[in-house]
Design an enzyme around this catalytic site. Sequence first.
Site, PDB file in Angstrom:
ATOM      1  N   ALA A  85      14.289 -60.526  11.441  1.00 23.53           N
ATOM      2  CA  ALA A  85      13.091 -61.229  10.786  1.00 23.53           C
ATOM      3  C   ALA A  85      12.267 -60.347  10.089  1.00 23.53           C
ATOM      4  CB  ALA A  85      12.193 -61.886  11.994  1.00 23.53           C
ATOM      5  N   TYR A 151       2.874 -64.402   8.647  1.00 20.75           N
ATOM      6  CA  TYR A 151       4.191 -64.489   9.574  1.00 20.75           C
ATOM      7  C   TYR A 151       4.082 -65.512  10.501  1.00 20.75           C
ATOM      8  CZ  TYR A 151       6.208 -62.586  13.943  1.00 20.75           C
ATOM      9  OH  TYR A 151       7.129 -62.559  14.971  1.00 20.75           O
ATOM     10  N   LYS A 155       7.097 -68.654  11.169  1.00 17.78           N
ATOM     11  CA  LYS A 155       7.695 -68.808  12.409  1.00 17.78           C
ATOM     12  C   LYS A 155       7.637 -70.051  12.737  1.00 17.78           C
ATOM     13  CE  LYS A 155       9.748 -64.925  13.848  1.00 17.78           C
ATOM     14  NZ  LYS A 155      11.210 -64.807  13.748  1.00 17.78           N
ATOM     15  N   PHE A 177       5.567 -63.755  23.566  1.00 17.04           N
ATOM     16  CA  PHE A 177       4.024 -62.958  23.282  1.00 17.04           C
ATOM     17  C   PHE A 177       4.419 -61.563  22.803  1.00 17.04           C
ATOM     18  CE2 PHE A 177       3.217 -67.242  24.845  1.00 17.04           C
ATOM     19  CZ  PHE A 177       1.863 -67.283  24.553  1.00 17.04           C
ATOM     20  N   ASN A 178       3.065 -60.859  22.790  1.00 16.63           N
ATOM     21  CA  ASN A 178       3.259 -59.262  22.408  1.00 16.63           C
ATOM     22  C   ASN A 178       4.183 -58.591  23.566  1.00 16.63           C
ATOM     23  OD1 ASN A 178       0.685 -60.201  20.906  1.00 16.63           O
ATOM     24  ND2 ASN A 178       0.794 -58.314  20.087  1.00 16.63           N
ATOM     25  N   ARG A 213      -4.366 -59.287  24.368  1.00 17.43           N
ATOM     26  CA  ARG A 213      -2.986 -59.664  24.249  1.00 17.43           C
ATOM     27  C   ARG A 213      -2.340 -60.089  25.397  1.00 17.43           C
ATOM     28  NH1 ARG A 213      -5.059 -61.015  20.235  1.00 17.43           N
ATOM     29  NH2 ARG A 213      -4.338 -60.587  18.114  1.00 17.43           N
TER      30      ARG A 213
END
Length: 309
Positions: A85, A151, A155, A177-178, A213
């Site tokens: 990706a 982005y 997705k 997640f991050n 995050r």
Amino acid sequence: MNGETTKPATHAERLTRTLVTGANGFTGNWLTGNLLASGHAVTETVAGQGTPETPSRRWLDITSPEECRRVIDEVRPDYIVHLAAISFVAHNDPLDFYRVNVLGTLNLLQACADVGHTPRKVLVASSANVYGNVTSEAIDESFPVAPVNHYAASKASMESLVRTWFDRLPLLIVRPFNYTGRGQTANFLVPKIVEHFARREPEISLGNIDVARDFSDVRYVVRAYEALLDSGAVGETVNVCTGQPYTLREILAIASEITGHELEIRVNPAFVRQTDVKMLAGSPAKLRKLVPEVEAIGFRDTLQWMLAA
């Protein structure tokens, strides 16, 4: 038996064949190592043509339907983990997000149909960025998608296309997640912070340090992916997260405490994006139910591990 003997299966034939797209990326490197250690016969696909192909490495431009058909037909994998990706949110060509992330994924699925191959499971990596700006501190998989950048929009579009294949292929969508760890490039925030502390730089330029995050350790993420491959979960979407958010301000403070070094923080307006998601923290409840054996790694431990590299 008429004197006939059955040809014994070779070692490679007995192993589980797993195809990993984007294998030379940050996540791919860690996942490939895990799968090999678990006895998978891994075929890596990588973009570009820097070195010759080998039995375990294929060149694959996933924007090419022909190349996707060739690789799927040659490998006929038991499992596919689709990581390839465009993942850097600030990538400078918006169309690339859609060519690679949406059409590339569709090409891979269509290739399976075209060559008549149905893997045991196809795990497709999406992103928690599809949730956009959500005020909840524990986003679960039932939350609506509301992407705020190319982005995330790519997705979300990819997920919509993948769902139309749920009745044709055993698919599982993961929304990490991050996450971070050793080997992630310094254009991502945590490696940038770690690098500055490791070099004992006097100052660092960042954007909004109060964005929060849900940071995971890459080792936890790839363990979750591997466990999900072995699980019975198909036709679902699963968050991969810890449920514990940290602001960049808190990460800076932890790194300072670990290293005993103080950094002067300069907020650079050029790094502040209007589309920045302010809080992104997930609920790992579904993941824990599906693969309870996979335990999260504390973020302080992750920072210590990265700083010791």
